[in-house]
Design an enzyme around this catalytic site. Structure first.
Site, PDB file in Angstrom:
ATOM      1  N   HIS A 157      29.436  18.026   5.909  1.00  0.00           N
ATOM      2  CA  HIS A 157      30.467  18.676   5.100  1.00  0.00           C
ATOM      3  C   HIS A 157      31.647  18.973   6.020  1.00  0.00           C
ATOM      4  CE1 HIS A 157      31.712  20.753   1.439  1.00  0.00           C
ATOM      5  NE2 HIS A 157      32.126  21.768   2.190  1.00  0.00           N
TER       6      HIS A 157
ATOM      7  N   LYS B  92      37.196  19.545  -5.592  1.00  0.00           N
ATOM      8  CA  LYS B  92      38.053  20.038  -4.524  1.00  0.00           C
ATOM      9  C   LYS B  92      37.920  19.103  -3.335  1.00  0.00           C
ATOM     10  CE  LYS B  92      37.260  23.956  -1.881  1.00  0.00           C
ATOM     11  NZ  LYS B  92      37.267  25.413  -1.619  1.00  0.00           N
TER      12      LYS B  92
ATOM     13  N   LYS C 211      38.658  18.685   0.891  1.00  0.00           N
ATOM     14  CA  LYS C 211      38.955  19.344   2.154  1.00  0.00           C
ATOM     15  C   LYS C 211      39.872  18.439   2.983  1.00  0.00           C
ATOM     16  CE  LYS C 211      36.342  23.142   2.042  1.00  0.00           C
ATOM     17  NZ  LYS C 211      36.858  24.507   2.268  1.00  0.00           N
TER      18      LYS C 211
ATOM     19  N   ASP D 125      42.020  21.865  -0.375  1.00  0.00           N
ATOM     20  CA  ASP D 125      41.870  23.055   0.450  1.00  0.00           C
ATOM     21  C   ASP D 125      42.252  22.682   1.876  1.00  0.00           C
ATOM     22  OD1 ASP D 125      41.212  25.396   1.699  1.00  0.00           O
ATOM     23  OD2 ASP D 125      39.089  25.347   1.188  1.00  0.00           O
TER      24      ASP D 125
ATOM     25  N   GLU E 162      45.056  25.069  -1.816  1.00  0.00           N
ATOM     26  CA  GLU E 162      44.377  26.270  -1.323  1.00  0.00           C
ATOM     27  C   GLU E 162      44.711  26.543   0.141  1.00  0.00           C
ATOM     28  OE1 GLU E 162      39.783  28.030  -1.057  1.00  0.00           O
ATOM     29  OE2 GLU E 162      40.229  26.196  -2.194  1.00  0.00           O
TER      30      GLU E 162
ATOM     31  N   ASP F 265      43.253  32.206  -0.138  1.00  0.00           N
ATOM     32  CA  ASP F 265      41.838  32.423   0.155  1.00  0.00           C
ATOM     33  C   ASP F 265      41.687  33.341   1.366  1.00  0.00           C
ATOM     34  OD1 ASP F 265      39.130  32.350   0.634  1.00  0.00           O
ATOM     35  OD2 ASP F 265      39.033  30.215   1.095  1.00  0.00           O
TER      36      ASP F 265
ATOM     37  N   LYS G  58      35.853  36.229  -2.836  1.00  0.00           N
ATOM     38  CA  LYS G  58      34.577  35.986  -2.164  1.00  0.00           C
ATOM     39  C   LYS G  58      33.937  37.335  -1.876  1.00  0.00           C
ATOM     40  CE  LYS G  58      35.913  31.584  -0.033  1.00  0.00           C
ATOM     41  NZ  LYS G  58      36.246  30.868   1.225  1.00  0.00           N
TER      42      LYS G  58
ATOM     43  N   GLU H 263      33.801  27.717  -7.680  1.00  0.00           N
ATOM     44  CA  GLU H 263      33.256  26.628  -6.860  1.00  0.00           C
ATOM     45  C   GLU H 263      31.864  27.006  -6.332  1.00  0.00           C
ATOM     46  OE1 GLU H 263      34.899  27.624  -2.477  1.00  0.00           O
ATOM     47  OE2 GLU H 263      36.334  26.558  -3.731  1.00  0.00           O
TER      48      GLU H 263
END
Length: 372
Positions: A21, A166, A168, A197, A223, A248, A272, A325
């Site tokens: 990831h 989304k 990255k 993001d 983001e 964020d 979050k 998400e």
């Protein structure tokens, strides 16, 4: 509603991910969950989780530091004390321990789980009551390969598991990142929402160059493009750009939320529970956003099921107009719960039952727990 905390236990649990990831600051192949068990008077136990990304790559709290804060400071502070409710717990922690919101979030979650079980209520009821039992959930395409991400996106659309994605970006040169994002959006189609993001990787000049190109390619939300300290520039981007700017890392607590809102921020906030200090604390942040007309988005620290469910109970009491998400459990090869979450039709179902509504598989917990 009072509970007496008798004991706290804490483990570091290492679980591999289903694929690498890739974020702008780190590539993950394993996730570490900091798991807490809170034993209360009357034989009631509550469970909590604190999870961060890539050790210290993402932020100032690592799994090891979270466990140290709980074992060395918060556990002696809380054990053998009675709390009238979640706010008295938070007040006690905040008075004696500064920062360490991830550790506090795990303990607040465990307390709410135990409190819900004691009164036969779901955590969502303790937080104000669920508005919905299903919440939208996107998937992050972050393998690092454009072709793999396109194939993964098509497969998940065909399966019906997700309807939004989304991406990255931020780790590679700008033109490479833009080509990657625009190729994926084009391949997935006009009807599939996609946002990117950046994880704070750009400066203002780069953002001003990149965002119009992303918007022209059909990407409508960006983001955290800038460093969290660049509050004025983030506000300016939200006012100048024809896309939604999603804050964020810049939204750490209700004070940071107020600073952005009062400065004229017009985008959306990624909530979050770990950043805010727990499910009850993140509701306070959400109320600041709602008062300013700022849309809400349910963010993840790539938690396992335990932390994901704690977040879902909070999100269920709010209007999450920008989506969520909460896909963290799907990124892990295994988990420590007896029953996995129900993901289908682009949504995830909120577990029912007292407390968090889930059960921990303590055999799996012991299997994946890091040996000291």
């Amino acid at each position: 509603m009072a509970l007496t905390i008798e004991a706290l236990s804490c483990w570091l649990v290492d679980i591999p991910t289903v694929r690498p990831h890739k974020l702008s600051m780190v590539t993950m192949g394993c996730q570490t969950l900091t798991i807490v068990k809170m034993t209360c008077a009357g034989g009631i136990s509550g469970w909590g989780e604190a999870t961060t990304i890539g050790g210290l790559s993402y932020g100032p709290e690592s799994p090891e530091a979270i466990k140290s804060a709980i074992d060395g400071y918060l556990s002696p502070l809380l054990c053998q004390k009675t709390f009238s409710g979640v706010e008295s717990l938070a007040e006690t922690m905040n008075t004696s321990v500064k920062g360490n919101t991830f550790a506090k979030s795990a303990l607040e979650t465990a307390f709410l789980d135990a409190l819900g079980k004691a009164h036969n209520l779901p955590v969502s009821s303790l937080l104000g009551g669920a508005l919905s039992e299903r919440l939208p959930v996107l998937w992050t395409l972050a393998s690092g390969s454009t072709e793999k991400d396109i194939d993964e996106g098509h497969r998940l659309l065909a399966e019906g598991r997700h309807r939004a994605f989304k991406l990255k970006i931020g780790a590679k040169p700008l033109e490479t990142d833009l080509a990657h994002a625009l190729a994926i959006k084009a391949a997935l189609g006009d009807d599939v929402p996609v946002h990117v993001d950046v994880n704070q990787a750009w400066d203002m000049t780069t953002a001003l160059k990149a965002i119009p190109q992303l918007h022209d390619g059909g990407i409508s939300m960006i983001e955290q493009p800038l460093a969290l300290q660049e509050r004025h520039n983030l506000i300016a981007l939200s006012q100048r750009m024809p896309v939604t700017i999603l804050a964020d890392e810049a939204v750490t607590d209700s004070h940071a939320a107020f600073a952005l809102a009062s400065g004229g921020f017009t985008g959306a906030f990624a909530l979050k529970i770990a950043k805010a200090g727990g499910p009850a604390q993140v509701i306070k942040l959400a109320h600041v956003a709602q008062s300013a007309g700022i849309s809400l988005y349910g963010g993840t620290m790539l938690e396992g099921t335990l932390g994901t469910v704690a977040s879902l109970h909070a999100w269920s009491t709010l209007q999450m107009r920008s989506g969520t998400e909460m896909f963290g459990p799907l990124l892990l090869k295994d988990d420590i719960v007896t029953t996995p979450l129900d993901y289908q039709n682009g949504q995830v179902k909120l577990p029912q039952g007292p407390g968090l509504g889930i059960e921990i598989d303590e055999d799996k917990l012991r299997h994946y727990a890091r040996k000291q």
